[in-house]
Every structure is written in structure tokens, then in C-alpha cells.
Scaffold this motif. Sequence first.
Motif, PDB file in Angstrom:
ATOM      1  N   ALA A  23       0.797  -1.217   0.000  1.00  0.00           N
ATOM      2  CA  ALA A  23       0.000   0.000   0.000  1.00  0.00           C
ATOM      3  C   ALA A  23       0.831   1.269   0.000  1.00  0.00           C
ATOM      4  O   ALA A  23       0.290   2.357  -0.114  1.00  0.00           O
ATOM      5  CB  ALA A  23      -0.942   0.002   1.209  1.00  0.00           C
ATOM      6  N   SER A  24       2.145   1.153   0.114  1.00  0.00           N
ATOM      7  CA  SER A  24       2.991   2.339   0.192  1.00  0.00           C
ATOM      8  C   SER A  24       3.023   3.078  -1.139  1.00  0.00           C
ATOM      9  O   SER A  24       3.165   2.471  -2.201  1.00  0.00           O
ATOM     10  CB  SER A  24       4.413   1.952   0.601  1.00  0.00           C
ATOM     11  N   LEU A  25       2.917   4.411  -1.073  1.00  0.00           N
ATOM     12  CA  LEU A  25       3.019   5.242  -2.266  1.00  0.00           C
ATOM     13  C   LEU A  25       4.441   5.708  -2.515  1.00  0.00           C
ATOM     14  O   LEU A  25       4.691   6.423  -3.487  1.00  0.00           O
ATOM     15  CB  LEU A  25       2.110   6.465  -2.128  1.00  0.00           C
ATOM     16  N   SER A  26       5.369   5.351  -1.641  1.00  0.00           N
ATOM     17  CA  SER A  26       6.763   5.755  -1.821  1.00  0.00           C
ATOM     18  C   SER A  26       7.437   4.802  -2.804  1.00  0.00           C
ATOM     19  O   SER A  26       7.579   3.613  -2.540  1.00  0.00           O
ATOM     20  CB  SER A  26       7.507   5.734  -0.482  1.00  0.00           C
ATOM     21  N   ARG A  27       7.835   5.336  -3.945  1.00  0.00           N
ATOM     22  CA  ARG A  27       8.523   4.504  -4.928  1.00  0.00           C
ATOM     23  C   ARG A  27       9.918   4.177  -4.430  1.00  0.00           C
ATOM     24  O   ARG A  27      10.556   4.967  -3.743  1.00  0.00           O
ATOM     25  CB  ARG A  27       8.596   5.230  -6.269  1.00  0.00           C
ATOM     26  N   HIS A  28      10.419   3.007  -4.779  1.00  0.00           N
ATOM     27  CA  HIS A  28      11.747   2.580  -4.369  1.00  0.00           C
ATOM     28  C   HIS A  28      12.729   2.902  -5.497  1.00  0.00           C
ATOM     29  O   HIS A  28      12.986   2.097  -6.377  1.00  0.00           O
ATOM     30  CB  HIS A  28      11.744   1.089  -4.017  1.00  0.00           C
ATOM     31  N   LEU A  29      13.267   4.104  -5.430  1.00  0.00           N
ATOM     32  CA  LEU A  29      14.222   4.569  -6.432  1.00  0.00           C
ATOM     33  C   LEU A  29      15.611   4.508  -5.820  1.00  0.00           C
ATOM     34  O   LEU A  29      16.219   5.519  -5.501  1.00  0.00           O
ATOM     35  CB  LEU A  29      13.883   6.002  -6.849  1.00  0.00           C
ATOM     36  N   HIS A  30      16.104   3.311  -5.605  1.00  0.00           N
ATOM     37  CA  HIS A  30      17.301   3.141  -4.793  1.00  0.00           C
ATOM     38  C   HIS A  30      18.566   3.561  -5.525  1.00  0.00           C
ATOM     39  O   HIS A  30      18.899   3.028  -6.578  1.00  0.00           O
ATOM     40  CB  HIS A  30      17.424   1.692  -4.326  1.00  0.00           C
ATOM     41  N   ALA A  31      19.257   4.520  -4.942  1.00  0.00           N
ATOM     42  CA  ALA A  31      20.604   4.863  -5.367  1.00  0.00           C
ATOM     43  C   ALA A  31      21.580   3.987  -4.571  1.00  0.00           C
ATOM     44  O   ALA A  31      21.184   2.995  -3.948  1.00  0.00           O
ATOM     45  CB  ALA A  31      20.862   6.347  -5.122  1.00  0.00           C
ATOM     46  N   GLU A  32      22.870   4.359  -4.574  1.00  0.00           N
ATOM     47  CA  GLU A  32      23.860   3.556  -3.854  1.00  0.00           C
ATOM     48  C   GLU A  32      23.575   3.586  -2.352  1.00  0.00           C
ATOM     49  O   GLU A  32      23.202   4.616  -1.786  1.00  0.00           O
ATOM     50  CB  GLU A  32      25.271   4.091  -4.112  1.00  0.00           C
ATOM     51  N   THR A  33      23.746   2.432  -1.705  1.00  0.00           N
ATOM     52  CA  THR A  33      23.599   2.340  -0.253  1.00  0.00           C
ATOM     53  C   THR A  33      24.763   3.055   0.413  1.00  0.00           C
ATOM     54  O   THR A  33      25.912   2.913  -0.017  1.00  0.00           O
ATOM     55  CB  THR A  33      23.575   0.860   0.189  1.00  0.00           C
ATOM     56  N   SER A 364      16.906   4.883  -0.689  1.00  0.00           N
ATOM     57  CA  SER A 364      17.871   3.878  -0.236  1.00  0.00           C
ATOM     58  C   SER A 364      17.270   3.099   0.921  1.00  0.00           C
ATOM     59  O   SER A 364      16.475   3.630   1.698  1.00  0.00           O
ATOM     60  CB  SER A 364      19.187   4.537   0.201  1.00  0.00           C
ATOM     61  N   SER A 365      17.633   1.843   1.014  1.00  0.00           N
ATOM     62  CA  SER A 365      17.141   0.982   2.092  1.00  0.00           C
ATOM     63  C   SER A 365      18.175  -0.102   2.328  1.00  0.00           C
ATOM     64  O   SER A 365      18.637  -0.737   1.384  1.00  0.00           O
ATOM     65  CB  SER A 365      15.785   0.367   1.706  1.00  0.00           C
ATOM     66  N   TRP A 366      18.555  -0.286   3.589  1.00  0.00           N
ATOM     67  CA  TRP A 366      19.568  -1.303   3.862  1.00  0.00           C
ATOM     68  C   TRP A 366      19.415  -1.855   5.277  1.00  0.00           C
ATOM     69  O   TRP A 366      18.822  -1.227   6.144  1.00  0.00           O
ATOM     70  CB  TRP A 366      20.973  -0.748   3.643  1.00  0.00           C
ATOM     71  N   ASP A 367      19.932  -3.076   5.472  1.00  0.00           N
ATOM     72  CA  ASP A 367      19.939  -3.713   6.788  1.00  0.00           C
ATOM     73  C   ASP A 367      21.107  -3.139   7.580  1.00  0.00           C
ATOM     74  O   ASP A 367      22.261  -3.523   7.379  1.00  0.00           O
ATOM     75  CB  ASP A 367      20.071  -5.231   6.657  1.00  0.00           C
ATOM     76  N   ALA A 368      20.796  -2.230   8.485  1.00  0.00           N
ATOM     77  CA  ALA A 368      21.846  -1.521   9.216  1.00  0.00           C
ATOM     78  C   ALA A 368      22.314  -2.282  10.444  1.00  0.00           C
ATOM     79  O   ALA A 368      23.459  -2.128  10.875  1.00  0.00           O
ATOM     80  CB  ALA A 368      21.357  -0.137   9.617  1.00  0.00           C
ATOM     81  N   HIS A 369      21.430  -3.102  11.009  1.00  0.00           N
ATOM     82  CA  HIS A 369      21.765  -3.846  12.231  1.00  0.00           C
ATOM     83  C   HIS A 369      21.111  -5.218  12.162  1.00  0.00           C
ATOM     84  O   HIS A 369      20.125  -5.422  11.437  1.00  0.00           O
ATOM     85  CB  HIS A 369      21.292  -3.095  13.477  1.00  0.00           C
ATOM     86  N   SER A 370      21.659  -6.110  12.930  1.00  0.00           N
ATOM     87  CA  SER A 370      21.099  -7.462  12.985  1.00  0.00           C
ATOM     88  C   SER A 370      19.960  -7.552  13.981  1.00  0.00           C
ATOM     89  O   SER A 370      19.396  -8.624  14.172  1.00  0.00           O
ATOM     90  CB  SER A 370      22.193  -8.474  13.359  1.00  0.00           C
ATOM     91  N   GLY A 371      19.645  -6.460  14.633  1.00  0.00           N
ATOM     92  CA  GLY A 371      18.529  -6.412  15.569  1.00  0.00           C
ATOM     93  C   GLY A 371      17.727  -5.150  15.362  1.00  0.00           C
ATOM     94  O   GLY A 371      17.564  -4.668  14.240  1.00  0.00           O
ATOM     95  N   ILE A 372      17.239  -4.583  16.451  1.00  0.00           N
ATOM     96  CA  ILE A 372      16.422  -3.379  16.400  1.00  0.00           C
ATOM     97  C   ILE A 372      17.329  -2.152  16.341  1.00  0.00           C
ATOM     98  O   ILE A 372      18.288  -2.044  17.092  1.00  0.00           O
ATOM     99  CB  ILE A 372      15.515  -3.300  17.647  1.00  0.00           C
ATOM    100  N   VAL A 425      19.077   3.718 -14.349  1.00  0.00           N
ATOM    101  CA  VAL A 425      18.368   2.744 -13.520  1.00  0.00           C
ATOM    102  C   VAL A 425      17.078   3.348 -12.984  1.00  0.00           C
ATOM    103  O   VAL A 425      16.015   2.715 -12.986  1.00  0.00           O
ATOM    104  CB  VAL A 425      19.263   2.263 -12.363  1.00  0.00           C
ATOM    105  N   LEU A 426      17.142   4.628 -12.540  1.00  0.00           N
ATOM    106  CA  LEU A 426      15.944   5.271 -12.011  1.00  0.00           C
ATOM    107  C   LEU A 426      14.878   5.390 -13.084  1.00  0.00           C
ATOM    108  O   LEU A 426      13.703   5.156 -12.834  1.00  0.00           O
ATOM    109  CB  LEU A 426      16.297   6.655 -11.463  1.00  0.00           C
ATOM    110  N   VAL A 427      15.268   5.748 -14.291  1.00  0.00           N
ATOM    111  CA  VAL A 427      14.299   5.855 -15.380  1.00  0.00           C
ATOM    112  C   VAL A 427      13.696   4.492 -15.683  1.00  0.00           C
ATOM    113  O   VAL A 427      12.498   4.359 -15.921  1.00  0.00           O
ATOM    114  CB  VAL A 427      14.966   6.457 -16.631  1.00  0.00           C
ATOM    115  N   ALA A 428      14.523   3.462 -15.629  1.00  0.00           N
ATOM    116  CA  ALA A 428      14.021   2.113 -15.897  1.00  0.00           C
ATOM    117  C   ALA A 428      13.025   1.681 -14.842  1.00  0.00           C
ATOM    118  O   ALA A 428      12.012   1.059 -15.143  1.00  0.00           O
ATOM    119  CB  ALA A 428      15.192   1.128 -15.954  1.00  0.00           C
TER     120      ALA A 428
END
Length: 937
Positions: A23-33, A364-372, A425-428
Motif C-alpha cells: 500500500a505504500s506510495l513511496s517509490r523505491h528509487l534506490h541509489a547507492e547504499t 535507499s534501504s539497507w539492513d543496518a543492524h542485525s537487531g532493532i 536505472v531510475l528511469v528504468a
Amino acid sequence: MQPRSSPLLTLPPVFLRRPTNEASLSRHLHAETPSLVHTLRQEDNSILSIATDENHIYSGSQDQNISVWDNRTYTLKTKLRGHTGSVLALEYAPDKRWLFSSSGDSTVRVWSTDELTPLYIINPYLYTDAGDLFSLAWSPTHSTIYIGCQNTSIQWYNFTHVSDAISSGTSTPRPVHKFFNSYPQTQRRLPDLQAINNITSLTRDTDGHPIGTTPPTPRAELNVPPRNVIDSAHYGYVYCMALLPSTSWGAATSKRQDVLLVTGSGDETMKVWRCSPTGLELLNTIECTHGAVLSLVTREDILYAGCQEGYVRVWDLQTNGFIRTIMVQENVDVLSLSILGSDLYTCSADGQVKRYSDTFDCTSSWDAHSGIVLSSIVTRGTDPAEFELVTGGNDGAINVWKIHPATVDPTNDAPMGLSTQMAIVLVAVCDVYSNEDTLIYALSKFVSIPSVSSCPDHREDCRQAAIWLTKCFAQLGASSKALYVDEEAVHNPVVFGCFQGAPSSRRKPRILFYGHYDVISAPPLGWDSDPFKLAARNGYLYARGVADDKGPVLAIACAAADLLRARKLGVDLLFLVEGEEETGSDGFVDTVLKHKDLIGEVDAILVSNSGWISRDVPSITYGLRGVVHCNIEISSRITKDSHSGVDGGAWHEPMQDMVQVLAELTDRNRNVLIPNFYDAVRPQDDKEAALFRLLESATQQSAASLSARWREPSLTIHSVRGSGPTNPTVIPASVAAQVSLRIVPDQSLDAVCASLVQHIRASFDALCSANSIKVTVEHTADWWLGDLTHPWFLELERAIRDEWGSEPMRVREGGSIPCVPFLEKAFRCPALHLPMGQSSGQAHLPNEHISLSNLRHGKAVIERFLLAVAESGVAACVKVGAESGDPADNRISCCVMKFAREPRSTVDFIHCIFVFTSINQSGTSNVDRHAILKYRV
């Protein structure tokens, strides 16, 4: 959530599952992490709080100490000891070069960041009754530290005269607490303050790190006076605080002259307070509606609130309204927020950090920690031109990430710093969509839900479409909810949304948009692509519902969202989007009447549920025909079908009777034979005749043809079906026919229905048949005719002309929208109809489509219209209703056209149009006459 002194926080099982975020309206236009610069480890400890200065990273954890790390060598420099509970919050005061820390031991400690020594201990009012001290905020303007407490209070201490208080001896130690200051039972000693001061610290370990010696004694203990306390400031723990203007590294400079404190709580509210030397004044209470408010950050006058249910609510303090809701990850707590320029960083309980742009897209979205992820802060790197994001988690790690502020290249729509490859990539990712086009991204999700209201197998899909649209409105900045007519939810819900305009000294116009989220079925035969997957070809968007009516619904919602974000929305734009329009709008009337108080007063109805008459010239619709759907069934006394070779001619056959009855409905010239059917039809005046001649040349269709389709009544026989097999030897025992009438101004819907039934029965009775007949009116809708002189009709027409650069064609339509005349009567206001698609849109047919240009221009037309309505003064609408029980239900509506000063005059005048309107028995408004008057004021 209660981060008290406790064992190492562990990740709940629910967070081990990565839920979807459809349901999220935020597009995932991921640049470099962002790259990981360094990791600092505090084994067996959760990093509950983080602060930084020019030289250090400070981390508060459950071991009661504050670790001080060198931000150049990333080595442990020392530990600040003194707290006897978990360090829940850290706040750096750059003007004082102080570090504030609050703890589960109900104290705030003040440390020198130059000497790394304790300066003061601040005891909250009533000491331990305050409970855990969750949050801190330092105001350099007022030299005041604000404290958010577990006991729901907000407390503060002013340091303006602290040196005088110490020298005069008014600084007193906190009272002895019989529990927190007690000795072990074996020592048999009375409690005293020394019971907590026997901790050694600042020795050095084998690597030479200083971790042991007795900590220095603070200069004084300071007590929060009773006058510096707001008890029950919230109805829940005060989890977080933020100041405006912000003093954090990454926040943009604010032009505010006053100082505001924003507090977030477990009661799902934010409160805005004005700070002064004498205390706090409550300005506003903001309902977040997405669980506890766990984190806050500000940028200029924009407030971001991280919530328990995985949302970030974005609030504009200038207009005092929500402008967006970011769905980070549903049901995953957003525990920390940080900001750098226009980029927002969200830290969640699933270990993820996400970056959102100023267009609310996830870049950008990344796993920053192995927990909370429990804490975060933006700070400058070793190079003054570089920035770092420091995050702390319950995995015992402090991670330092290199980040870059977003900058805009005026020659390019994409953020600067992206490589050419990344831009491709973003255009694609966006396919044919522009980087800022939330509308198309949202539409791709909306049309993927097969909300076919006519099919019971899609009942759940219709419910899911309503849920999705409710969340969509909320993310765009509206308040929204699904409305039901009863608890059993027999009917598909009506989605209600409200985009609130900026506060104004005068009454804001309130415009209600009506649309629908249900669609008709889409058998794959004839489609060139999946009907429930948005396809883009040659400038057109293809999918079921893209033109009727999901595309227009989202275009108008996005128009309101853009104006809201630009602080230009000067009207309240309401939405009623139903889920049964394609099946007769059953339940819509009852739902609206039940929730009419929630909807409130309405000044105009807006509809966009049709297409242009032409492919290239825009249209504006000002009329619709009404409709009467009727079922006729004739049955014989013999309940079984028979054979024509055996029983033919033996009795009255139902099919023959049906043919005779249907033949009595029209003559050979297709004139309807129902008595008095044409008596009330409004004659065409000279103005409309001239308009039809103009349309004739523009559309290459004769004026007579257009008149027959739009403004003349008609009768249609849709089907005749016999019972039993369809082979030519069967005499059906019963026959059913479907008939409809299209009615026009000024025919009475009720009178036409009664005359139709009476005429069919009379025709059947004249046959003297032994068979029986059943006549039922299944569905009706009244006609609608707009007022071409209404100021808002003229504003909409002007908006179309200004946007498209050509004069729109005024058209009527032969179809019906049942809810338009009902809404006019229910809210006692006029309706406006903006067609958005082209004549070739294939609504209800295979390959339904809408021009990408039409959709975007349609959105822009709405923006122009809303701005004009808000600014022109026509919103000052006075409605005078008749006395209750008046059968005529007459009313007068006064629309202020302009407020002007006459030339060479010192007298102001209000120019008004008075429209004298009556409601006929069928509920349809008829404009009888109007007068232009001028009032001296």
C-alpha cells in the motif's frame, strides 16, 4: 515499548518476518547504499541513545555508563559513570559544550564535553515519581533543558541563573529514597545518598583504555522547581522531543523567531508548545492515529513523527495540517529519525534504515543492524564537507555510515551525485513515469486490485481496494476512513477522505468529490495486455478502471496533495468514493445519510466519470439523462416448457404476449407511446441550439443526433429471454424482458416510473390473456442539469481553457450517474462534472485506456480550479433553506462573485448572483431564475 533498565533487548519474532508494503506510495528509487565507515562494539549492551560533538561519539546503553568514542580514531576514550539506570537519552548543547543524559534512575546528569567530567545532577520534581526520563531537548535560546517523563509530565530546568543558585546555597541535594538509596539487608544501614556513590570507574584496561578510578563529584545537585512542571502533559509516556528551530547538524536553518517544543507520546498524539523564559504554552494537539509516537525530527517548519505502526506522519506547522504519511513498513516500529537537508532517515525495529527524498520516495534501504535500530544521529565527518549517520542497535553495535546531502542540479530532475548509470536505472524503474509522478505509481497499484463489484468472487478484492484507497488518501495527507451503512457490512464500503485547506479568517469552501473504485469485469479476450496490470504504450495507460474511475480519483487526490504540500490548498476537498457504482450504487445513499454529520457542510459536488466528446478538444459536462430500468416477466399457468409440434396453438404463449406488450411501447418512428411521456420535456432554447450547431462542426456529428442522444428521452429493449432450451421447437413457459427509459429535464422520475408500469399492465390486460405478468422497476436515476451561469462552473471552465489553451466544449451526455442528483439534494448545492479521458477511452470495453497527457493535465486543471475557488471570493456562499415540511423545499443560494471598489468611488460593493432554485418531487434541482445584485458595504 518501555526502554527501562532491563536485559539486552532481543528482536521479537514478529520482526523476523519482512512483511510486504504493497500500500505504500513511496517509490523505491534506490541509489547507492551508504557505505559503512566503522563499527563500534559494546558487547551485551543495547545502544539506547547517541549524541555527537566535534570530537566525540557518545553512546548510552543499559550498563548505566556513557561510552565516549574518538570520532577520528574510533577508539574508546573513556566512560562517563554516575547513572544507576539505563541511559535513555543524550542531548548535546553546543553553546555550553555540555552533554545532558537522562536515565531510568530518574536523574539528568550534565557533563563537560571538554573535560569529560560531571557538572550537575538534575533531579526532577518529586524525584523518582517521575519514573524513567525518556527524552531531552536543549534550547540555547532560553538556556533550558526540557525533560519528557514516564509519569506523563514535562519538566524543565533553566540554567540562566544556575551559578547564582549554587553560590547562594539554594542548590540542594535530592531527598533520600528508601528503595533507590538503600543498602543490602546484611549491612543493616539506613538509606542515604552514599548508597549509590560507591561505584569505582575510570581505570585502564589491558589495551590502555581508561575505565577505572572514582568519578569526580558534580558541582551541585539541582532540583526542578514545582513551577517548571506540567503534570499529565500527555496521557502516555513522553517518548520523544524536538525543538524548532532545530539545533541538529543536518536540519536546515529555520526562519522562526519563536521557539517551539514538540513532544510525542504513547497516547498517539504530538503536542506543540511555545517556549518562553517563564514556561510552556500549549498551542496544538495533533492526533497521529498510527500508534505511539516514538521519534521526532524537524526541518524548517516541517515535523516528522515516527509511529509504532510503521508510519511517519509529516506535519506542516505553518498550515497546521498533515501533508503526507510515509508508510515505512506496516506494523514495524519507527524508533528513530534523523535528517540531512531534504533527506529523511528512518530507523526501524526490523533493523532497516531507509532514506526518503523530499518527494517522499525511498531512495535507499539497507539492513543496518542485525537487531532493532534504537537510536541515530547525523553528524559531520572528519572532512567538514562530509556527513555521517551514526546508528545504534540492540545488537551492541554502533555503525557509522557515510552519507551525502541531496542537492538539486537545475538542469536535471534527478538528484545530483547520481552516476549516469544510476540515472538510467531510475528511469528504468519508473518506466515512462517521471521521478516526481506519485500519481502514476499509485495508479499502477490501484488498478492491480480486481475490484469487480458485480462478481461475488471479487467481494474481498473490493474490500481490499477500499482499504488500499483509505491508506492512499492518508499517505497523501488526508484524514480518511471506510464508511459502512451497517455492522454486517453487506455493501462495499464508501471511502471518505478530507484534505483540509490552510486555516483562514473566512469560511473555506468545501468541495465534495464523488467517484468510485469498483470496475466492471474484464474478460481477457480482446485485451492486448493484462487488464489488471498497468501497461504504458505510445503515450497511453492501459488497464481496467484506468479511465473509469480509478485514474480520475487519484488525479484529483494528487492535485490536492500537491497543493497541500505547497501550502496553497485554500479549500477543504472531501472525497466519497464508493464501491458499487457499476452495480447501481446500492447502499450508497444510506451510507451517506448515516454519516452526513461526519461529511459536514458542502458547497459544491465535483464529478469526473466520463470522457470528452472529441479526441483532441477538451470538454466540460453540464447534463446527464436519467434512467429507469424495468423487468417484465410473463408466465403461463403451465409451469413446464412444451413442444410447438405437440402444443402449438393450444393456449396463449408467453412469448407472443411479450412481443405484443413490447410493441405497444413505441411506434414505427421510435416515439414512446407511454401516455403524457413527452409533456414535461423542456424545449430546447436558442442558446442551446446554437451550442449544438457549434458541436456539430467540431465533432462531425449532426446536431439532431447529439440532441437525440443527450437531451431527448428514449426507450430501449435490452433483451428478451425465454425459459428452457433455445432450440426452435420449444414453447417457453415464461418469458422475461429488460427495458429501460432515459429521461430528461423536466420529466418527473416518479411519474415516469408509475406511467411505465401502468402502460405495460394496460397493454397486457388488453390482450385478455390467461397468462400472468409481473412488472418491476429495478433501478432508477434522476436526470441532472448543471447551471451554466454558476460562478464555480465558470471557474472550472476557465481552468480547463487556461490549462489546455483552447475553449472547452460544453456537452451533455446520454448516460446516467445516479448519485449526482442525490448528492445535490442531500447537500443542497450544485454539481460540476469534469471529463478527463478522451472519447476513444474504451471504458467498459477491452483495452480501456487514458492518455497520460490527459491524466496529468486533468490533475493540473483541478489544481487551477481549487486555487481559483479559494482566491476569487466565490466561496462566501450563503444558503437559505425553506421551513421544515415545505413540500417545494425552495432555497436561495448567494454566491459572492467579487469584492470590488467602484471606479471613482469610496464605496465598496459586493457583486452577487442570487440563484433562485427549487427542488421538485423527484429531488432534482431546477434553476428558475437568477438576478445580479450589488450591495453597498
